[in-house]
Design an enzyme around this catalytic site. Structure first.
Site, short mmCIF file in Angstrom:
data_model
loop_
_atom_site.label_atom_id
_atom_site.label_comp_id
_atom_site.label_asym_id
_atom_site.label_seq_id
_atom_site.Cartn_x
_atom_site.Cartn_y
_atom_site.Cartn_z
N GLY A 117 0.82 -1.20 0.00
CA GLY A 117 0.00 0.00 0.00
C GLY A 117 0.85 1.25 0.00
O GLY A 117 1.96 1.26 0.53
N GLY A 132 0.37 5.70 0.26
CA GLY A 132 -0.50 6.87 0.40
C GLY A 132 0.33 8.13 0.38
O GLY A 132 1.55 8.11 0.17
N GLY A 133 -0.36 9.25 0.64
CA GLY A 133 0.32 10.54 0.58
C GLY A 133 1.40 10.69 1.64
O GLY A 133 2.35 11.42 1.46
N MET A 134 1.24 10.01 2.78
CA MET A 134 2.16 10.19 3.89
C MET A 134 3.17 9.05 4.04
O MET A 134 4.11 9.16 4.81
CB MET A 134 1.38 10.33 5.20
CG MET A 134 0.44 11.52 5.23
SD MET A 134 1.32 13.08 5.33
CE MET A 134 1.92 13.02 7.01
N VAL A 138 3.04 1.05 3.13
CA VAL A 138 2.80 -0.11 3.99
C VAL A 138 3.40 -1.33 3.31
O VAL A 138 3.16 -1.59 2.13
CB VAL A 138 1.29 -0.32 4.25
CG1 VAL A 138 1.08 -1.52 5.17
CG2 VAL A 138 0.67 0.93 4.86
N LYS A 140 4.25 0.04 8.52
CA LYS A 140 3.90 1.31 7.89
C LYS A 140 5.06 2.27 8.08
O LYS A 140 5.47 2.53 9.21
CB LYS A 140 2.63 1.88 8.49
CG LYS A 140 2.17 3.18 7.84
CD LYS A 140 0.80 3.61 8.34
CE LYS A 140 0.32 4.83 7.57
NZ LYS A 140 -1.04 5.22 7.99
N ASP A 187 -10.59 10.14 11.18
CA ASP A 187 -10.46 9.90 9.74
C ASP A 187 -11.10 8.58 9.35
O ASP A 187 -10.54 7.82 8.57
CB ASP A 187 -8.99 9.93 9.33
CG ASP A 187 -8.83 10.03 7.81
OD1 ASP A 187 -7.81 9.53 7.30
OD2 ASP A 187 -9.71 10.59 7.14
#
Length: 725
Positions: free
Chosen positions: A18, A20-22, A25, A40, A141
């Site tokens: 995975g 994402g923006g930050m 994973v 992560k 979130d």
């Protein structure tokens, strides 16, 4: 980090799963424990980022990683470890076998999920949110991508990456001033959008958005422009779900619309209230329709689906005031299932066993009364978590009495209060009263919810536990077997609740003197829990602890020791070195060392355990004294009888003050004093102590109990030694 593919010489990154923006994973291997995990990694901050921003981000990551690691609930992803390696922050979590809700929708070509799956997901997420909110944690979130449905049907909330402690306002304000985005537009609450302070009700709103989407295939505000989405959350009432999908149950439509109320105070009081409404809605059955034409639906709405019949306790319900105080186009739309939503309350209830009506109240109870009772119920639960069981019991008794008057004796809320009363009685050593309370709840829930309902089974299982506490193991065993058969039929053999029942059955078998059967069953449950929950989940470790206990009962002390030591190490990793369960495993490892004749090692283990228990719980804590007792026993085994006697006398005096002269632990310490006196040749003093032991056991256990008879044998042996002197 990806180049080295090894973090802290322990976590080997295997596959990117995975991004994402930050951060990213990875599927990884924990080489220390030989298990697969998810790691992560937070992307390193480049020179373009303000140093204050980076500093705050790291501070928040460390704080919230500690919070996430403290959460222990089957509906929350387990966090094993966290840290920083070569400038990169990382979080080590359990590796989940399943898909997030966003993936499920995508796989289903954005068509809604099956109704039964949607309602089950709603109930499980509400249960998990109830737990995290009681810890003071708000997720902030919630979205489909952060909720996983595992292959066995278990639902877990993931990624507390922007979660915060509910009371930590200053930290939040510092973070938001950096410009860090907090939340996802399609699932943000109106107060979050407006930059106002948020609490647990913001999570409930976000959950409403998630449930709307998986139930209908579209979010409540489905505009392409992010600003239009935010304005929709703030200003536009959402369309009822059944305008998109007519087969959705009426209770579920109302629950989700209440979650999406613009004002936080118009939403359900908390996640516990939400879960209760879902549970009641799921257990309803279609009432028989009388003669005459069916009522026509309101304009613009499709025909409502036929509802299932209501449970017995709802038959005398009357349309009262909305508990949420909602107004506008969705307010007060009663239908045959209204009673299952928690929006209507009983005006009278059927008296148990008689079929006659008893007056409950002349008018429906006011919403603020019900909300106040729910708040006091939650406060009682919190008192119990703090170990203040007597105070918790008083709160629950008052709430149960008032709920019984206004809702009726078989209302689920009334029964929930009585269940909590049973827990407080059990925790304060009043097992007989706890048994009566749990049996009452089980009977009431069977009438109200049905014999196979999970809450009914939970009450029956608690009844079996109380029977075991009273030494009535044969009855407990029979009841556990009955509950287990239903759980396996209704939930399946690998459901966590089924496995908990099998664990309890293994425990009971051992207490019935059937250690071989107990060991085999406990080993099977430990393997199943490792497969379903993970090898270091607290429940898995609890069963492995039971495996070690049965090995000891079978005389297989070397295997018992190895298992206790493994459990102690795993609990230190998962729960912390100072957690009571970690200490318990260390204590039993000391017992095993003593049984193997390794007295010096046992002595050192107990010295360290006494120091740790004293530091964390105090010198007079019962478990500190238990560790000191073990220390004294091993001093005696090493022939250091003067030290052993001094230790036994100190522990006995402290136990007598704290627990009373006839408490089993006090009596055991007094016997240890007598043994020390005997080994030192001080037989006349030993005789006094042995007689005190025999008299205490006669009072508490009876003259013919094996332990009383053993105490009389000790007394006789002492008299013989005095005669020989």
């Amino acid at each position: 980090m990806a180049d080295t593919r090894l973090i802290q010489s322990r976590y080997r990154l295997l596959e990117l799963i995975g991004r994402g923006g930050m951060g990213e994973v990875w599927r990884a291997l924990d080489e220390s424990l030989g298990r697969q995990v998810a790691v992560k990694c937070l992307k390193p901050m480049g020179p373009q980022h303000d140093q204050a921003f980076t500093r705050v981000l790291r501070e928040r990551f460390r704080r919230e990683a500690r919070v996430a690691a403290s959460l222990q609930h089957r509906g929350v992803t387990v966090v094993h470890d966290f840290g920083e390696y070569e400038g990169v922050l990382y979080l080590v979590m359990e590796l989940l076998d399943g898909q997030n809700l966003s993936q499920l929708l995508e796989e289903n070509q954005q068509h809604p999920l099956p109704v039964e799956h949607v309602v089950d997901i709603a109930e499980q997420v509400a249960d998990a949110l109830g737990y995290t909110h009681r810890q003071g944690i708000v997720h902030r979130d919630l979205k489909p991508a952060n909720i996983m449905r595992l292959t066995d049907g278990t639902v877990k909330i993931c990624d507390f990456g922007i979660a915060r402690l509910g009371h930590d306002i200053s930290m939040t304000s510092r973070l938001t001033t950096t410009g860090l985005a907090m939340g996802t537009p399609h699932y943000m609450s109106p107060e979050q959008i407006s930059g106002k302070e948020v609490d647990h009700r913001s999570d409930l709103y976000s959950l409403g958005c998630v449930l709307y989407e998986i139930a209908t295939g579209v979010p409540p505000f489905d505009q392409e422009d992010a600003w239009a989405v935010l304005v929709g959350h703030r200003d536009t009432p959402p369309e009822p779900l059944r305008t998109h999908r007519a087969e959705l149950p009426g209770f579920f439509d109302r629950v989700v619309l209440d979650l999406l109320a613009k004002a936080p105070e118009q939403r359900p009081v908390d996640a516990g209230d939400l879960r209760r409404r879902i549970v009641l809605g799921r257990t309803g059955e279609q009432p028989a329709l009388g003669p005459g034409p069916l009522a026509q639906p309101g304009p613009g709405l499709p025909p409502a689906p036929r509802e299932r019949a209501l449970p017995a306790w709802t038959r005398s319900m009357t349309a009262g005031h909305r508990a949420t105080g909602a107004t506008g186009p969705h307010a007060e739309r009663p239908d045959p299932a209204a009673g299952l939503t928690g929006q209507w309350t009983t005006a009278r209830a059927t008296a148990p066993h008689t079929g006659s009506f008893v007056s409950v109240s002349a008018a429906p109870p006011a919403p603020d009364l019900l909300a106040g009772l729910e708040g006091r119920h939650s406060a009682g639960i919190d008192l119990g978590r703090l170990g203040r069981w007597e105070e918790a019991g008083e709160v629950h008794r008052e709430v149960a009495a008032q709920r019984g008057r206004v809702l009726g004796p078989d209302h689920p809320d009334t029964l929930a209060s009585h269940y909590e009363i049973g827990l407080t009685l059990s925790r304060t050593g009043r097992a007989e009263e706890a048994l009566h309370e749990f049996a009452r709840v089980a009977e009431g829930r069977e009438r109200a919810l049905g014999a196979d309902h999970p809450q009914t089974l939970a009450a029956r299982q608690a009844t079996a536990h109380a029977l075991g506490r009273l030494g009535r193991h044969a009855e407990a065993h029979q009841l556990y077997e009955t509950v287990l058969a239903v759980r396996e039929r209704v939930m399946g053999p690998d459901h966590p609740d089924t496995l908990r029942c099998r664990h309890n059955l293994a425990f009971t078998l051992c207490r019935l003197g059937r250690p071989e059967e107990s060991w085999r069953l406990a080993r099977e449950v430990a393997d199943a829990r490792a497969r379903v929950l993970g090898p270091t989940h607290p429940d898995t470790l609890a069963t492995r602890y039971e495996v070690a206990y049965t090995l000891g009962r079978l005389g297989r002390w070397a295997e018992a020791l190895a298992t206790y030591q493994d459990v102690a190490r795993a609990r230190a990793d998962v729960l912390g070195a100072d957690h009571p369960d970690t200490f318990a495993a260390r204590y039993e490892a000391g017992i095993s060392l003593g049984r193997l004749g390794r007295d010096t090692e046992a002595l050192e283990l107990y010295r360290s355990l006494v120091a740790d228990r004293t530091r964390t719980a105090g010198a007079a804590d019962p478990e500190t004294l238990r560790a000191r007792h073990g220390l004294g026993v091993n001093l005696g085994r090493l022939g250091r009888w003067e030290e052993a006697l001094a230790e036994a006398r100190d522990v006995c005096a402290l136990r007598e003050r704290a627990l009373g002269p006839d408490h089993p632990d006090t009596v055991i310490s007094r016997r240890e004093v007598a043994a020390g006196l005997g080994w030192l040749g001080r037989w006349s003093e030993a005789l006094v102590a042995y007689r005190q032991v025999a008299e205490a056991r006669t009072r508490t256990l009876g003259p013919d109990h094996p332990q009383t008879l053993a105490a009389r044998d000790d007394e006789a042996h002492c008299l013989e030694r005095l005669a020989q002197a």
